[in-house]
Design a protein around this motif. Structure first.
Motif, short mmCIF file in Angstrom:
data_model
loop_
_atom_site.label_atom_id
_atom_site.label_comp_id
_atom_site.label_asym_id
_atom_site.label_seq_id
_atom_site.Cartn_x
_atom_site.Cartn_y
_atom_site.Cartn_z
N MET A 1 0.82 -1.19 0.00
CA MET A 1 0.00 0.00 0.00
C MET A 1 0.87 1.26 0.00
N ARG A 2 1.93 1.19 0.78
CA ARG A 2 2.83 2.34 0.84
C ARG A 2 3.45 2.64 -0.52
N ALA A 3 3.81 1.58 -1.23
CA ALA A 3 4.41 1.76 -2.56
C ALA A 3 3.41 2.39 -3.53
N VAL A 4 2.16 2.01 -3.41
CA VAL A 4 1.12 2.57 -4.29
C VAL A 4 0.97 4.07 -4.02
N LEU A 5 0.90 4.44 -2.74
CA LEU A 5 0.75 5.86 -2.39
C LEU A 5 1.96 6.68 -2.81
N GLU A 6 3.15 6.12 -2.63
CA GLU A 6 4.35 6.84 -3.05
C GLU A 6 4.42 6.95 -4.57
N GLY A 7 3.93 5.94 -5.27
CA GLY A 7 3.86 6.02 -6.73
C GLY A 7 2.92 7.11 -7.19
N LEU A 8 1.78 7.24 -6.51
CA LEU A 8 0.85 8.32 -6.84
C LEU A 8 1.49 9.68 -6.59
N GLU A 9 2.24 9.79 -5.49
CA GLU A 9 2.91 11.06 -5.19
C GLU A 9 3.92 11.42 -6.27
N GLN A 10 4.67 10.45 -6.74
CA GLN A 10 5.67 10.72 -7.77
C GLN A 10 5.02 11.06 -9.10
N ARG A 11 3.93 10.38 -9.41
CA ARG A 11 3.28 10.57 -10.69
C ARG A 11 2.53 11.90 -10.77
N HIS A 12 1.80 12.25 -9.70
CA HIS A 12 0.92 13.43 -9.77
C HIS A 12 1.40 14.61 -8.94
N GLY A 13 2.23 14.37 -7.96
CA GLY A 13 2.69 15.45 -7.09
C GLY A 13 1.74 15.64 -5.91
N THR A 14 2.29 16.07 -4.79
CA THR A 14 1.46 16.20 -3.59
C THR A 14 0.48 17.35 -3.68
N ALA A 15 0.79 18.38 -4.45
CA ALA A 15 -0.13 19.52 -4.55
C ALA A 15 -1.45 19.11 -5.20
N LEU A 16 -1.39 18.39 -6.30
CA LEU A 16 -2.61 17.95 -6.98
C LEU A 16 -3.38 16.94 -6.13
N LEU A 17 -2.67 16.00 -5.52
CA LEU A 17 -3.32 14.99 -4.69
C LEU A 17 -3.98 15.63 -3.48
N THR A 18 -3.34 16.62 -2.89
CA THR A 18 -3.92 17.31 -1.75
C THR A 18 -5.19 18.04 -2.16
N GLN A 19 -5.15 18.69 -3.31
CA GLN A 19 -6.32 19.43 -3.78
C GLN A 19 -7.50 18.49 -4.06
N ARG A 20 -7.23 17.37 -4.71
CA ARG A 20 -8.31 16.43 -5.05
C ARG A 20 -8.89 15.76 -3.81
N THR A 21 -8.03 15.37 -2.87
CA THR A 21 -8.55 14.73 -1.67
C THR A 21 -9.33 15.73 -0.82
N ARG A 22 -8.93 16.99 -0.84
CA ARG A 22 -9.69 18.02 -0.12
C ARG A 22 -11.10 18.15 -0.69
N GLN A 23 -11.22 18.10 -2.01
CA GLN A 23 -12.54 18.16 -2.63
C GLN A 23 -13.41 16.98 -2.21
N VAL A 24 -12.81 15.80 -2.14
CA VAL A 24 -13.57 14.61 -1.71
C VAL A 24 -13.94 14.72 -0.23
N VAL A 25 -13.02 15.25 0.58
CA VAL A 25 -13.32 15.44 2.01
C VAL A 25 -14.52 16.37 2.16
N LEU A 26 -14.50 17.49 1.48
CA LEU A 26 -15.60 18.45 1.61
C LEU A 26 -16.92 17.86 1.09
N GLY A 27 -16.86 17.16 -0.03
CA GLY A 27 -18.07 16.55 -0.58
C GLY A 27 -18.66 15.48 0.33
N SER A 28 -17.82 14.61 0.85
CA SER A 28 -18.32 13.55 1.72
C SER A 28 -18.75 14.10 3.07
#
Length: 130
Positions: free
Chosen positions: A1-28
Motif C-alpha cells: 500500500m505504501r508503494a502505491v501511495l508513493e507512486g501516486l505522489e511521484q506521478r501526480h505530485g502532492t499539490a494535486l493529490l492534496t487538492q483532489r482529496t480536499r474536494q472529496v473530504v468536503l463533498g463527503s
C-alpha cells in the motif's frame, strides 16, 4: 500500500493529490451532514424529544468545521477516526426495516470521508514539510 501511495505522489505530485482529496473530504463531509440531518429529523418526527436527536447526530461533525477551514492535517486525521463512528451507526441503521437505504448511504459517505481525510492528512503534512 505504501508503494502505491508513493507512486501516486511521484506521478501526480502532492499539490494535486492534496487538492483532489480536499474536494472529496468536503463533498463527503457535506453528504454525511445532510444524511445525518435527514435521519435525525425522521427520528425527531417519531418521538417528542425536540431537536435533540438532530443535535446529537450532527454536533461531532460540526465541531470539525474549523479544522476543515484551516486545513490542518492532524485535525483531518481525527476527523477520519470520528467518521468511523458514523460508519458503525450506518451499519446499525441498515439493519432496521425501512432504513436500509439511509444506513447504506451513511456507510458510503462515512467511508469516503475516512479514506479521503486520511489521505489528505498524509499528503498535506508532506506538502507542509517541504
Amino acid at each position: 500500500m505504501r508503494a502505491v501511495l508513493e507512486g501516486l505522489e511521484q506521478r501526480h505530485g502532492t499539490a494535486l493529490l492534496t487538492q483532489r482529496t480536499r474536494q472529496v473530504v468536503l463533498g463527503s463531509y457535506v453528504a454525511l451532514v445532510v444524511l445525518l440531518l435527514i435521519g435525525g429529523l425522521q427520528l425527531q418526527a417519531q418521538s417528542s424529544s425536540g431537536l435533540l436527536p438532530v443535535l446529537v447526530r450532527v454536533l461531532p461533525l460540526v465541531l470539525f468545521f474549523p479544522t476543515l477551514y484551516t486545513r490542518r492535517p492532524r485535525g483531518h486525521a481525527w476527523l477520519a477516526f470520528v467518521s468511523l463512528l458514523y460508519f458503525m451507526q450506518g451499519v446499525m441503521l441498515a439493519t432496521l426495516p425501512g432504513k436500509t437505504w439511509l444506513g447504506l448511504l451513511e456507510v458510503v459517505a462515512s467511508l469516503a470521508l475516512f479514506v479521503s481525510s486520511m489521505l489528505y492528512a498524509r499528503w498535506r503534512s508532506r506538502q507542509l514539510r517541504g
